[in-house]
Design a protein around this motif. Structure first.
Motif, short mmCIF file in Angstrom:
data_model
loop_
_atom_site.label_atom_id
_atom_site.label_comp_id
_atom_site.label_asym_id
_atom_site.label_seq_id
_atom_site.Cartn_x
_atom_site.Cartn_y
_atom_site.Cartn_z
N ASP A 48 0.93 -1.45 0.00
CA ASP A 48 -0.11 0.08 0.05
C ASP A 48 0.79 1.18 0.13
OD1 ASP A 48 -2.20 -1.76 0.02
OD2 ASP A 48 -2.61 -1.33 2.03
N LEU A 49 1.94 1.16 0.76
CA LEU A 49 2.85 2.33 0.66
C LEU A 49 3.52 2.48 -0.58
CD1 LEU A 49 4.17 4.35 3.00
CD2 LEU A 49 6.05 2.45 3.36
N ILE A 50 4.01 1.57 -1.32
CA ILE A 50 4.33 1.78 -2.73
C ILE A 50 3.33 2.33 -3.69
CG2 ILE A 50 5.37 0.27 -4.63
CD1 ILE A 50 7.12 -1.19 -2.37
N GLN A 51 2.15 1.79 -3.49
CA GLN A 51 1.02 2.10 -4.43
C GLN A 51 0.73 3.70 -4.11
OE1 GLN A 51 -0.17 0.25 -6.99
NE2 GLN A 51 1.45 -1.05 -6.19
N ALA A 52 0.98 4.23 -3.15
CA ALA A 52 0.74 5.50 -2.87
C ALA A 52 1.68 6.62 -3.60
CB ALA A 52 0.46 5.78 -1.45
N ASP A 53 2.77 5.95 -4.11
CA ASP A 53 3.77 6.94 -4.80
C ASP A 53 3.46 6.74 -6.17
OD1 ASP A 53 6.35 7.56 -6.03
OD2 ASP A 53 7.11 7.57 -4.19
N PRO A 54 3.29 7.89 -6.71
CA PRO A 54 2.92 8.02 -8.25
C PRO A 54 4.00 7.48 -9.19
CG PRO A 54 2.27 10.02 -7.32
CD PRO A 54 3.05 9.23 -6.33
N LYS A 55 5.30 7.63 -8.52
CA LYS A 55 6.28 7.27 -9.58
C LYS A 55 6.58 5.65 -9.52
CE LYS A 55 9.31 9.77 -7.71
NZ LYS A 55 10.55 10.25 -7.21
N LEU A 56 6.50 5.03 -8.12
CA LEU A 56 6.47 3.73 -7.78
C LEU A 56 5.55 2.66 -8.27
CD1 LEU A 56 8.03 3.92 -4.28
CD2 LEU A 56 9.42 3.79 -6.54
N CYS A 57 4.46 3.33 -8.19
CA CYS A 57 3.03 2.31 -8.90
C CYS A 57 3.21 2.10 -10.19
CB CYS A 57 1.83 2.77 -8.47
SG CYS A 57 1.40 4.36 -9.14
N GLN A 58 4.15 2.88 -11.20
CA GLN A 58 4.27 2.56 -12.40
C GLN A 58 5.22 1.54 -12.81
OE1 GLN A 58 5.20 6.51 -14.50
NE2 GLN A 58 3.65 7.39 -13.55
N LEU A 59 5.92 1.00 -11.72
CA LEU A 59 6.71 -0.39 -11.92
C LEU A 59 6.08 -1.64 -12.10
CD1 LEU A 59 9.36 0.29 -8.77
CD2 LEU A 59 9.64 0.78 -11.10
N SER A 60 6.44 -2.39 -12.65
CA SER A 60 5.98 -3.57 -13.23
C SER A 60 5.72 -4.26 -11.75
CB SER A 60 6.81 -4.66 -14.03
OG SER A 60 7.92 -5.14 -13.20
N THR A 61 4.79 -5.14 -11.73
CA THR A 61 4.45 -5.77 -10.53
C THR A 61 5.56 -6.61 -9.81
OG1 THR A 61 2.22 -6.31 -11.28
CG2 THR A 61 2.90 -7.84 -9.63
N SER A 62 6.48 -7.25 -10.59
CA SER A 62 7.62 -7.99 -10.24
C SER A 62 8.70 -6.84 -9.54
CB SER A 62 8.51 -8.78 -11.38
OG SER A 62 8.74 -8.13 -12.16
N GLN A 63 8.88 -5.79 -10.26
CA GLN A 63 9.66 -4.93 -9.60
C GLN A 63 9.12 -4.19 -8.32
OE1 GLN A 63 9.48 -2.19 -13.17
NE2 GLN A 63 11.77 -2.41 -13.36
N GLN A 64 7.90 -4.12 -8.42
CA GLN A 64 7.21 -3.55 -7.02
C GLN A 64 7.58 -4.54 -6.01
OE1 GLN A 64 3.15 -2.53 -7.34
NE2 GLN A 64 3.64 -0.98 -8.83
N GLN A 65 7.41 -6.05 -6.35
CA GLN A 65 7.55 -7.09 -5.16
C GLN A 65 9.01 -6.93 -4.83
OE1 GLN A 65 5.59 -8.99 -3.85
NE2 GLN A 65 7.19 -9.95 -2.83
N GLN A 66 9.89 -6.63 -5.86
CA GLN A 66 11.28 -6.81 -5.39
C GLN A 66 11.77 -5.42 -4.66
OE1 GLN A 66 13.74 -6.71 -8.79
NE2 GLN A 66 15.58 -7.14 -7.72
#
Length: 188
Positions: free
Chosen positions: A123-141
């Motif tokens: 949820d913290l990462i999803q709240a950041d407009p730049k970070l939520c543009q990363l792919s799912t695997s990048q977000q997981q990493q």
């Protein structure tokens, strides 16, 4: 004789203090009731099981972090949250250790902590407009590595938290988060 009404909040607060002192493995209904000088009945009125109480304890821990972080306007996103996480956990260091670090927890408790913390950081990462543009695997990493950064920062900075050092620590955390994010974004 006057009866005390034990609320869910009262029980969670006492359970947190109990865990800080004795650890998760010792947190049983009987031990908590003895610690609170009451019968087990109020605990079972508020929680279906000890598993539910432990899960609520971890959820409450993250909710308190989130509530205190939401009160302040931070511009540096994950780096600011990292600093907040480090400072917050210095106030409840023993609870932090018992939630994240001590290996004696039963597997169901570990899985609950992992699930709740993963959702929190997602949820913290999803709240950041730049970070939520990363792919799912990048977000997981990013989520996994950011989590390790936070845990390591709390342990590393335990003895060095002072008002004068918070700005320096924020700069270091900002650099670490930026480097981590750039490294993950470059991998794909």
């Amino acid at each position: 004789m006057r009866k005390t009404k034990f609320t869910k909040k009262m029980i969670l607060d006492k359970a947190a203090k109990f865990v800080q002192t004795y650890g998760f493995d010792e947190l049983t209904t009987r031990n908590l009731a003895d610690y609170m000088k009451m019968s087990t009945q109020p605990i079972y009125k508020q929680f279906d099981s000890m598993h539910d109480l432990k899960q609520a304890l971890v959820i409450n821990y993250f909710a308190k972090i989130n509530q205190s972080f939401a009160k302040v306007d931070y511009a540096n996103g994950l780096a600011d949250f990292a600093l907040h996480f480090v400072v917050y956990n210095q106030k409840c260091y023993e609870l932090f250790l018992h939630i994240f670090f001590y290996p004696q927890k039963k597997s169901t408790t570990c899985r609950a902590i992992q699930t709740i913390s993963q959702q929190f950081f997602y949820d913290l990462i999803q709240a950041d407009p730049k970070l939520c543009q990363l792919s799912t695997s990048q977000q997981q990493q990013l989520q996994e590595q950011y989590f390790l950064l936070l845990i390591g920062s709390v342990l590393t900075h335990r003895r060095f938290i002072e008002v004068q050092q918070e700005k320096v620590m924020l700069l270091q955390l900002n650099d670490l988060v930026d480097n981590l994010t750039q490294h993950i974004a470059k991998q794909n």
